[in-house]
Design a protein around this motif. Structure first.
Motif, PDB file in Angstrom:
ATOM      1  N   VAL A  59       2.199   1.939  -3.688  1.00  0.00           N
ATOM      2  CA  VAL A  59       1.287   2.315  -4.280  1.00  0.00           C
ATOM      3  C   VAL A  59       0.977   3.754  -4.089  1.00  0.00           C
ATOM      4  O   VAL A  59       0.820   4.525  -5.086  1.00  0.00           O
ATOM      5  CB  VAL A  59       0.001   1.604  -4.398  1.00  0.00           C
TER       6      VAL A  59
ATOM      7  N   GLU B 162       0.811  -1.128  -0.051  1.00  0.00           N
ATOM      8  CA  GLU B 162       0.075  -0.186  -0.077  1.00  0.00           C
ATOM      9  C   GLU B 162       0.753   1.270  -0.003  1.00  0.00           C
ATOM     10  O   GLU B 162       0.452   2.167  -0.742  1.00  0.00           O
ATOM     11  CB  GLU B 162      -0.870   0.024   1.044  1.00  0.00           C
TER      12      GLU B 162
ATOM     13  N   THR C 178       3.814   5.664  -5.498  1.00  0.00           N
ATOM     14  CA  THR C 178       3.838   5.702  -7.008  1.00  0.00           C
ATOM     15  C   THR C 178       2.875   6.786  -7.273  1.00  0.00           C
ATOM     16  O   THR C 178       2.993   7.660  -8.381  1.00  0.00           O
ATOM     17  CB  THR C 178       3.374   4.297  -7.551  1.00  0.00           C
TER      18      THR C 178
END
Length: 228
Positions: free
Chosen positions: A86, A83, A89
């Motif tokens: 992500v 998580e 990113t």
């Protein structure tokens, strides 16, 4: 004797019957209380007895529960790490998008300048294509440099503010690489030095030509005067 008064005593009951008191809750102390019986003595242990824990090995169920707990913790750590990756990113992509849009917006000229980007960009493209057409039968060096030079020259002529913004942006990115920045500085200094030398030599040439023209005119005028 009949008229003589006599005292008559009432006889009580033969048996002394105990009457029940009117109030049951009221304890009437008896005249002869019974002797109190002593309480039995409480025996206290001399030393406290400690319960010895029974040593026993963990059952298969306990071992399975421990392994399941470890697996759950490991899965939770992996999920949190994924998580976070992500999120990082997405943050990078969002920042990159914002940087790109702000960079493109910074290249456009302001409204107060009155410079129009669309016609000027077309003129720059036409100039570059003209340079490519002129050098189609030439060497590789000319085919690579002349269209670029004509396009840049047209850009500085038609849309100077946009070219200035693009130059500042390119210089900002070049500063991240010191080698490229130093090479750019040396190249710019060389070009400016060459331009200054060209201006000086052109001024000298113009002055030399003016001097020669002046001398020739004076000679012609002197000839004319002598002829008269």
């Amino acid at each position: 004797m009949v008229l003589t008064p006599a005292t008559v005593f009432a006889e009580g009951p033969a048996n002394d019957l105990k009457r029940k008191p009117i109030y049951d809750d009221l304890d009437i102390p008896s005249s002869n209380p019974a002797p109190a019986t002593p309480l039995p003595a409480i025996e206290q242990p001399s030393e406290p007895v400690l319960d010895q824990p029974e040593s026993k090995s963990p059952t298969p169920t306990d071992r399975l529960a421990v392994h399941i707990g470890k697996v759950r913790l490991a899965l939770y750590e992996y999920a949190v790490t994924a998580e976070n990756k992500v999120n990082e990113t997405m943050d990078k992509a969002f920042n990159l998008e914002q940087s790109f849009t702000s960079t493109i917006a910074s290249l456009a000229p302001s409204r107060e300048s009155g410079e129009q980007l669309m016609p000027g960009a077309i003129y720059v493209l036409v100039a570059a294509m003209a340079g490519s057409i002129l050098t189609r039968n030439r060497g590789v060096f000319l085919r690579a440099t002349l269209p670029l030079a004509l396009g840049i020259g047209a850009g500085w002529t038609v849309i100077p503010i946009t070219m200035r913004n693009a130059s500042d942006l390119a210089w900002k990115y070049e500063q991240r690489f010191p080698v490229i920045a130093e090479s750019h500085i040396r190249l710019r200094d060389g070009i400016l030095r060459s331009i200054s030398f060209a201006k000086v030599h052109s001024n000298l040439g113009v002055r030399y030509v003016d001097d020669k023209v002046t001398d020739a005119r004076e000679i012609v005028e002197s000839w004319v005067q002598k002829g008269k």
